[in-house]
Design a protein around this motif. Structure first.
Motif, PDB file in Angstrom:
ATOM      1  N   GLN A 349       0.830  -1.207   0.000  1.00  0.00           N
ATOM      2  CA  GLN A 349       0.000   0.000   0.000  1.00  0.00           C
ATOM      3  C   GLN A 349       0.864   1.255   0.000  1.00  0.00           C
ATOM      4  O   GLN A 349       0.516   2.261  -0.612  1.00  0.00           O
ATOM      5  CB  GLN A 349      -0.923  -0.007   1.224  1.00  0.00           C
ATOM      6  N   GLU A 350       2.003   1.191   0.687  1.00  0.00           N
ATOM      7  CA  GLU A 350       2.925   2.323   0.707  1.00  0.00           C
ATOM      8  C   GLU A 350       3.898   2.284  -0.465  1.00  0.00           C
ATOM      9  O   GLU A 350       4.363   3.329  -0.916  1.00  0.00           O
ATOM     10  CB  GLU A 350       3.708   2.331   2.024  1.00  0.00           C
ATOM     11  N   HIS A 351       4.219   1.082  -0.947  1.00  0.00           N
ATOM     12  CA  HIS A 351       5.130   0.912  -2.082  1.00  0.00           C
ATOM     13  C   HIS A 351       4.424   0.042  -3.125  1.00  0.00           C
ATOM     14  O   HIS A 351       4.652  -1.172  -3.194  1.00  0.00           O
ATOM     15  CB  HIS A 351       6.435   0.248  -1.634  1.00  0.00           C
ATOM     16  N   PRO A 352       3.565   0.611  -3.925  1.00  0.00           N
ATOM     17  CA  PRO A 352       2.758  -0.195  -4.861  1.00  0.00           C
ATOM     18  C   PRO A 352       3.581  -0.912  -5.919  1.00  0.00           C
ATOM     19  O   PRO A 352       3.116  -1.891  -6.504  1.00  0.00           O
ATOM     20  CB  PRO A 352       1.816   0.837  -5.491  1.00  0.00           C
ATOM     21  N   GLY A 353       4.797  -0.476  -6.187  1.00  0.00           N
ATOM     22  CA  GLY A 353       5.603  -1.126  -7.210  1.00  0.00           C
ATOM     23  C   GLY A 353       6.383  -2.322  -6.726  1.00  0.00           C
ATOM     24  O   GLY A 353       7.084  -2.967  -7.513  1.00  0.00           O
ATOM     25  N   LEU A 354       6.273  -2.669  -5.457  1.00  0.00           N
ATOM     26  CA  LEU A 354       7.052  -3.775  -4.892  1.00  0.00           C
ATOM     27  C   LEU A 354       6.497  -5.117  -5.349  1.00  0.00           C
ATOM     28  O   LEU A 354       5.288  -5.358  -5.301  1.00  0.00           O
ATOM     29  CB  LEU A 354       7.042  -3.691  -3.366  1.00  0.00           C
ATOM     30  N   GLU A 355       7.401  -6.002  -5.772  1.00  0.00           N
ATOM     31  CA  GLU A 355       7.046  -7.367  -6.174  1.00  0.00           C
ATOM     32  C   GLU A 355       7.979  -8.340  -5.460  1.00  0.00           C
ATOM     33  O   GLU A 355       9.200  -8.267  -5.622  1.00  0.00           O
ATOM     34  CB  GLU A 355       7.164  -7.549  -7.683  1.00  0.00           C
ATOM     35  N   VAL A 356       7.401  -9.240  -4.674  1.00  0.00           N
ATOM     36  CA  VAL A 356       8.174 -10.240  -3.930  1.00  0.00           C
ATOM     37  C   VAL A 356       7.777 -11.623  -4.443  1.00  0.00           C
ATOM     38  O   VAL A 356       6.607 -11.998  -4.387  1.00  0.00           O
ATOM     39  CB  VAL A 356       7.929 -10.142  -2.415  1.00  0.00           C
ATOM     40  N   GLN A 357       8.761 -12.353  -4.942  1.00  0.00           N
ATOM     41  CA  GLN A 357       8.513 -13.698  -5.455  1.00  0.00           C
ATOM     42  C   GLN A 357       8.875 -14.718  -4.378  1.00  0.00           C
ATOM     43  O   GLN A 357      10.025 -14.787  -3.943  1.00  0.00           O
ATOM     44  CB  GLN A 357       9.347 -13.939  -6.711  1.00  0.00           C
ATOM     45  N   TYR A 358       7.886 -15.493  -3.937  1.00  0.00           N
ATOM     46  CA  TYR A 358       8.105 -16.541  -2.943  1.00  0.00           C
ATOM     47  C   TYR A 358       7.408 -17.807  -3.407  1.00  0.00           C
ATOM     48  O   TYR A 358       6.561 -17.783  -4.317  1.00  0.00           O
ATOM     49  CB  TYR A 358       7.615 -16.110  -1.560  1.00  0.00           C
ATOM     50  N   GLU A 359       7.740 -18.922  -2.779  1.00  0.00           N
ATOM     51  CA  GLU A 359       7.232 -20.207  -3.271  1.00  0.00           C
ATOM     52  C   GLU A 359       5.762 -20.407  -2.974  1.00  0.00           C
ATOM     53  O   GLU A 359       5.016 -20.937  -3.794  1.00  0.00           O
ATOM     54  CB  GLU A 359       8.047 -21.354  -2.658  1.00  0.00           C
ATOM     55  N   GLY A 360       5.323 -20.003  -1.813  1.00  0.00           N
ATOM     56  CA  GLY A 360       3.928 -20.184  -1.448  1.00  0.00           C
ATOM     57  C   GLY A 360       3.734 -20.017   0.043  1.00  0.00           C
ATOM     58  O   GLY A 360       4.657 -19.712   0.799  1.00  0.00           O
ATOM     59  N   VAL A 361       2.488 -20.204   0.482  1.00  0.00           N
ATOM     60  CA  VAL A 361       2.136 -20.095   1.894  1.00  0.00           C
ATOM     61  C   VAL A 361       2.130 -21.488   2.496  1.00  0.00           C
ATOM     62  O   VAL A 361       1.572 -22.423   1.920  1.00  0.00           O
ATOM     63  CB  VAL A 361       0.766 -19.409   2.069  1.00  0.00           C
ATOM     64  N   GLY A 362       2.708 -21.619   3.638  1.00  0.00           N
ATOM     65  CA  GLY A 362       2.806 -22.926   4.290  1.00  0.00           C
ATOM     66  C   GLY A 362       4.030 -23.028   5.169  1.00  0.00           C
ATOM     67  O   GLY A 362       4.271 -24.062   5.796  1.00  0.00           O
ATOM     68  N   GLY A 363       4.789 -21.975   5.236  1.00  0.00           N
ATOM     69  CA  GLY A 363       5.965 -21.972   6.081  1.00  0.00           C
ATOM     70  C   GLY A 363       5.607 -21.644   7.520  1.00  0.00           C
ATOM     71  O   GLY A 363       4.487 -21.263   7.848  1.00  0.00           O
TER      72      GLY A 363
END
Length: 644
Positions: A349-363
């Motif tokens: 919301q504060e940095h709309p251009g941010l893109e974080v690539q992660y494997e998935g949810v479950g950690g």
């Protein structure tokens, strides 16, 4: 069919045209190639015809792809098996070519001999801008020729030298060549064998080069000291934008040094640290530099030993740093949890251009299992809380006072009491007090619980303190090595600026104090003894800020910020003011707080000598003179003693 002889290929002088002017060459191969290109081919011959004749002359089979595409701006000759002689024929044909901009010669087994011919080609050809020599078995024998090529060429902008088996000593040639060549903007040295010493040379390359924008050092062995020394060069670099350090084994040590470099570097845009054995601890060290960096946009940390904790640290850096430029973070092998997803949504919301690539949810965040509670300690804490003695607790069941009671009575007494012990803990306690399985509990062992608790507590504290001390010593050692490397590679100035250049924010990190050169860095401080405190009393020195007609010469090997910024005064220079015994001007109107190096926020050197110190030493010398005078008077009064 016989191959035409050298004389048969030669034409008359009036029909010949030299593609290049006569130049002095250093090696026999250069003279041979130049002579071959000067007197055999007519000015009316095309590049393809010259290439055919050159192939006949050196005895190799022409490459049909070159003949078909010789007028194209990109010449791709990968996997053609050219070899050294094929490169010679190609070099002769391209001497006067004006069409080819990109020459791709990967996987051709060119070797060192072929590089010699290509170096001579680039001295004469001013149109080739991009050269690919990847996987050509150049090795150490051809490293010096590659360096000569980089120094002599005025048109080359990018060169790929991947997979050529270069070692640490070869990095020295590239450093020397590219320290003066600012035309090459793209360098690929991936898949080579650069280690610790190579990292030092490459760090010097980054510190001295003023034109390189893209550097690929992936798949090398830059770790430990090599990683720290390389990061030191990155700290003072002002041009590099794209850096690939994947598959190097940087580790947490390299991540710490890289974080320090990112505090000061303000040009790097893309950083690849994938597959570098970096853990959550290393990510936290890297984040210390990201707190102050305002230019890095892409950070690749894929396939490191990073978990949810490291991922949360990276997103928190972006969230808490308003001026950050990070737009892409790659941790594609990390399984995150819902807390990370929620934090990422708030950050976006504060940095709309941010893109974080992660494997998935479950950690999940790994938690240490709860520490097992010693039942003896529970009983002792209970007695201390209720101000009871051990005898008071068991006197109802131990009528004789022998401190031995039956197991059943002991179990019943403990269960009926308000001691917070589970059934399992009671059985464990009985097992420890009745090791021989006699049916009698000897609770005298509980009497020594207090002493044992104190000993165990002290032992545990010592372990924790020792571990923390070792970690701090390791971190300090890496930082000292990093600062030493920075001092060694910094080219022009004797000052280190605060992070971010001329910022008004005083809350930024301060540079670390300078330390002596470490044993691994091969720099000889030949003139350092003259600046030591012990030897300064005999020198006439100026304070920082005064002018001097003479400045001591400094060699490239002597670039240390740990030395004070003092100028040695010439013996012939006029002195209008008195100088104390320690070399400091004793002018009462001089404001030493302004002249002291410590008063300058840009200078990070040894603190200036206290102004009171020369006066004390001067007084001590006066006292010595008075003592000498007294002794002289006594000797004059007692001439017989002086004769003796």
């Amino acid at each position: 069919m016989s191959i035409p002889s050298f004389e048969e290929l030669s034409l008359k002088d009036e029909d010949c045209l030299s593609p290049i002017e006569s130049q002095a060459t250093d090696t026999e191969s250069d003279q041979e190639l130049e002579s071959d290109g000067k007197k055999k081919f007519s000015k009316h011959m095309s590049v393809a015809e010259v290439y055919m004749e050159a192939c006949k002359m050196v005895g190799v089979v022409p490459v049909s792809s070159f003949i078909r595409n010789h007028s194209s701006p990109t010449m791709t000759l990968t996997y053609r098996g050219l070899g050294p002689l094929g490169c010679k024929a190609l070099a002769i044909a391209l001497m006067s070519d004006v069409h080819i901009r990109t020459l791709e010669l990967a996987y051709n087994h060119v070797q060192a001999e072929g590089v010699k011919y290509l170096a001579e080609l680039l001295r004469a050809n001013f149109t080739i801008q991009h050269l690919d020599l990847s996987n050509n078995h150049v090795k150490s024998e051809g490293a010096e020729h590659v360096a000569k090529m980089l120094m002599d060429s005025i048109s080359l902008k990018s060169i790929k030298l991947s997979g050529n088996g270069f070692t640490d000593d070869d990095a020295k040639y590239f450093t020397e060549a590219l320290s003066t060549n600012s035309r090459v903007t793209d360098l690929d040295l991936s898949h080579n064998k650069f280690c610790g010493k190579g990292g030092e040379y490459l760090g010097q390359l980054l510190a001295n080069n003023e034109g390189m924008e893209v550097l690929d050092l992936s798949w090398n062995h830059l770790r430990m000291k090599g990683a720290v020394a390389f990061s030191a060069g990155l700290k003072v670099n002002t041009m590099l934008k794209h850096l690939d350090l994947s598959w190097n084994g940087f580790g947490n040590e390299g991540a710490l040094a890289m974080g320090e470099a990112l505090k000061f570097n303000n040009t790097l845009v893309h950083l690849n640290l994938s597959n570098n054995c970096i853990t959550n601890e290393g990510v936290s060290m890297l984040c210390r530099g990201l707190d102050y960096n305002e230019t890095l946009r892409v950070l690749l940390l894929a396939y490191n030993a990073v978990t949810v904790e490291g991922a949360l640290a990276l997103v928190n850096v972006v969230k808490n740093t308003p001026k950050t430029a990070l737009e892409q973070i790659n941790i594609c092998n990390v399984l995150v949890n819902e807390n990370f997803v929620n934090l990422l949504q708030l950050t976006c919301q504060e940095h709309p251009g941010l893109e974080v690539q992660y494997e998935g949810v479950g950690g999940f965040i790994a938690q240490k299992p709860p520490k097992r509670i010693d039942p003896m300690k529970v009983i002792q804490d209970y007695l201390d809380k209720h101000k009871l003695r051990l005898w008071d607790f068991f006197r109802n069941i131990d009528k004789d006072g022998t401190m031995r009671v039956p197991v059943t009575d002991f179990r019943k007494a403990v269960q009926q009491s308000s001691i917070p012990l589970s059934r399992f803990q009671i059985e464990e306690l009985i097992h420890r007090l009745d090791r021989g399985r006699t049916g009698m509990v000897d609770y005298r062992g509980l009497a020594d619980t207090r002493k044992q608790m104190v000993r165990d507590h002290r032992r545990q504290l010592k372990k924790v303190e020792s571990r923390q001390k070792k970690e701090k010593q390791k971190s300090d050692r890496i930082l000292k090595t990093f600062q030493t490397a920075v001092e060694a590679v910094t080219p022009h100035s004797s000052m280190i600026f605060s992070p971010g250049g001329a910022k008004e924010d005083s809350g930024g990190p301060q540079p670390f104090s300078a330390t002596p050169l470490s044993s691994w860095h091969h720099i000889v401080m030949s003139n350092s003894s003259r600046y030591s405190i012990a030897n300064m009393s005999g020198d006439h020195v100026h304070l920082l800020g005064e002018t001097s007609p003479f400045r001591p010469t400094s060699s490239p090997a002597m670039r240390s910020y740990s030395q004070p910024n003092l100028l040695v005064e010439s013996s012939n220079s006029p002195t209008s003011k008195s100088i104390s015994a320690q070399g400091v001007r004793s002018d009462p109107e001089t404001d030493y707080s302004k002249l002291s190096p410590t008063g300058n926020s840009l200078t990070r050197s040894r603190p200036a000598l206290n102004t009171q110190q020369p006066e004390i030493k001067a007084k001590s010398k006066k006292l010595k003179k008075q003592k000498v005078k007294k002794h002289g008077v006594r000797d004059s009064q007692n001439p017989t003693k002086s004769i003796k």
